[in-house]
Write an enzyme that holds these catalytic residues in place. Structure first.
Site, PDB file in Angstrom:
ATOM      1  CD  GLU A 156      -3.662  12.030   6.041  1.00  6.12           C
ATOM      2  OE1 GLU A 156      -3.062  12.177   4.865  1.00  6.12           O
ATOM      3  OE2 GLU A 156      -5.006  12.180   5.957  1.00  6.12           O
ATOM      4  NE  ARG A 162      -1.334   2.598   2.802  1.00  6.54           N
ATOM      5  CZ  ARG A 162      -0.992   3.642   3.288  1.00  6.54           C
ATOM      6  NH1 ARG A 162      -0.964   4.819   2.605  1.00  6.54           N
ATOM      7  NH2 ARG A 162      -0.809   3.735   4.593  1.00  6.54           N
TER       8      ARG A 162
END
Length: 508
Positions: free
Chosen positions: A145, A15
């Protein structure tokens, strides 16, 4: 057990690693890498894709999940998803995956400027996705994040976010240094704050390498009590990449006595497969997996190794499925050459040794790469012993290249005093040459011919593009792998030289 923390490794080569500029894996490559990571390397979890990317990505996830489900490994396969109502959850569920890694905003700036939402609105959106994922029988991990900037600029926001999510059944809170801005002291400070405030939550740390601190930061996270780490093979990843698994594993084990499930002996092999599929070359000096890291060049080091391994540390090459090599160059000295001769089963008297050493130093001064495979030829050249004269000599050859026609090769070769001639066509000039050789060995002589397993062309160190090319060919013969090198102004000629060296080695 306190001194031996158990660390869970989540590998995100498929990923985050695929977000490396210019890297793209096709579905069967993704399946192959996932299998190597889970079955061979024994990582705990793999993140294999981002939701909603493409039809190809969907098919890759489906293939990996089908394979994993048949081996009771499905809970170890994860896909990145987004706070987008039902869309990511449905995509991941329909692909057969049962774990979503939900990307949420871990800093106030991201929440305010990117989402244009308040913290409470964002928490509400996240909780709705988590609730729907649980309805569809998915486990949920959450990425915060830009967590590193969040802790720097807006810790109250980060704590507010986790407070709002800690009771809704999230398995892991994953803390990324998204922009690679942290140093180890900051990691310790921020991670300890998280652990102190939320002692019962499972935290993963996800490092980026922008300041070349990814591995150091990973270790700081372990010191601070983190439960899981995110890595990639060869440190692939966006910009400067992620923490490389090989380095992380070696340091965790040797410096912290941490326990992981990783099978170190497979690190090198998996690293090579990913290098090949990604097209991203591993630097020769990259720790653990680089071509040169188990090669001693200085003669004093080889001498020390002869005298009770004075120049060895805990990173023994055998741990990682490799062997120590002794390079031959201007600083080699007799001890280095002796180590190489030992492994070839050759012995020389002192006078001969001195002459061979002088020749190697002379070649090293000209920046030519001298390898163990070259040694018998250097010895033969220097000492002119009849016994080491080449048993295989290429007397002449002729190759053609014409538009619209297959390349052809005709050759005349002497093997153990007898001359053979053969011709063949091939996909290229060198291929035609090898096919003609193979006809002689397999057809006429009824002998085995080595398998060519790798072929690399480089400009030799210090060379110029219009001077020499170096062709390095890896062969497999009777379960032994070895390399031969040829140096010439012409690539085909260099490859042919390397091939004749190989034939003399198998004659020996």
């Amino acid at each position: 057990m306190e001194n031996h923390p158990r660390i869970e490794i989540m590998d995100t080569t498929l990923r985050d690693g695929e977000q490396t500029n210019g890297v793209s894996f096709v579905p069967h490559e993704k399946l192959m890498i996932a299998r190597l990571l889970l079955e061979d390397l024994k990582v705990d979890r793999v993140e294999v894709a981002s939701a909603r990317v493409s039809e190809g990505e969907f098919n890759a996830v489906r293939m990996i999940c089908d394979w994993a489900a048949r081996r009771n490994m499905l809970p170890r396969v994860e896909v990145l998803g987004f706070v987008d109502g039902h869309v990511s959850v449905d995509w991941i569920h329909d692909a057969g995956c049962r774990v979503i890694n939900l990307l949420t905003k871990g800093s106030e700036k991201h929440c305010t400027y990117q989402l244009k939402k308040t913290l409470d609105e964002h928490i509400e959106d996240i909780r709705a996705v988590v609730s729907y994922a649980h309805e569809r029988d998915l486990d949920v991990n959450v990425y915060l994040e830009d967590w590193s900037n969040g802790m720097k600029d807006s810790p109250a926001y980060v704590f507010g976010l986790v407070d709002g999510l800690k009771d809704c059944g999230i398995r892991r809170f994953m803390l990324p240094d998204t922009l690679g801005i942290l140093n180890p002291l900051q990691v310790i400070e921020y991670m300890r704050k998280m652990k102190k405030r939320y002692p019962d939550l499972h935290f993963d740390f996800h490092a980026h390498n922008d300041y070349d601190l990814a591995v150091s930061n990973v270790l700081a996270a372990v010191l601070s009590g983190v439960k899981g780490l995110h890595t990639t093979i060869n440190g692939l990843g966006e910009r400067a990449g992620n923490a490389p698994l090989a380095s992380v594993q070696a340091i965790l084990k040797d410096h912290f006595h941490a326990v992981t499930n990783i099978d170190e002996s497979r690190l090198n092999d998996v690293s090579r497969v990913v290098e090949s599929y990604s097209g991203m070359s591993i630097p020769a000096n990259k720790p653990i997996v680089g071509e040169s890291v188990f090669t001693q060049v200085a003669g004093v080091h080889a001498d020390g190794d002869n005298k009770n391994n004075l120049y060895c540390n805990d990173l023994l090459p055998e741990r990682f499925g490799r062997v120590r090599e002794y390079a031959l160059g201007k600083t080699s000295g007799k001890a280095n050459i002796r180590k190489n001769l030992e492994s070839l089963g050759l012995e020389l008297d002192e006078d001969s040794m001195r002459k061979v050493t002088e020749r190697i130093i002379e070649l090293g001064d000209r920046k030519e790469l001298v390898t163990q495979e070259d040694l018998p030829y250097i010895i033969s050249d220097v000492l002119k012993h009849d016994g080491t004269q080449n048993k295989v000599k290429l007397l002449s050859y002729f190759v053609t290249l014409a538009q619209g026609l297959k390349p052809m090769a005709t050759l005349s070769i002497e093997i153990n005093g007898k001359v053979y001639q053969e011709s063949s066509s091939g996909d290229g000039q060198y291929d035609a040459f090898v096919r003609a050789l193979r006809k002689i060995y397999k057809g006429t002589l009824q002998r085995k011919f080595p398998m060519l397993t790798n072929y690399a062309v480089t400009i030799p160190p210090g060379g110029r593009t219009d001077a020499f090319v170096q062709t390095v060919i890896t062969w497999n013969y009777e379960d032994r792998e070895f390399r031969t090198r040829g140096l010439d102004a012409d690539q085909t000629e260099a490859a042919i030289k390397a091939t004749i060296k190989m034939l003399n080695i198998i004659e020996e």
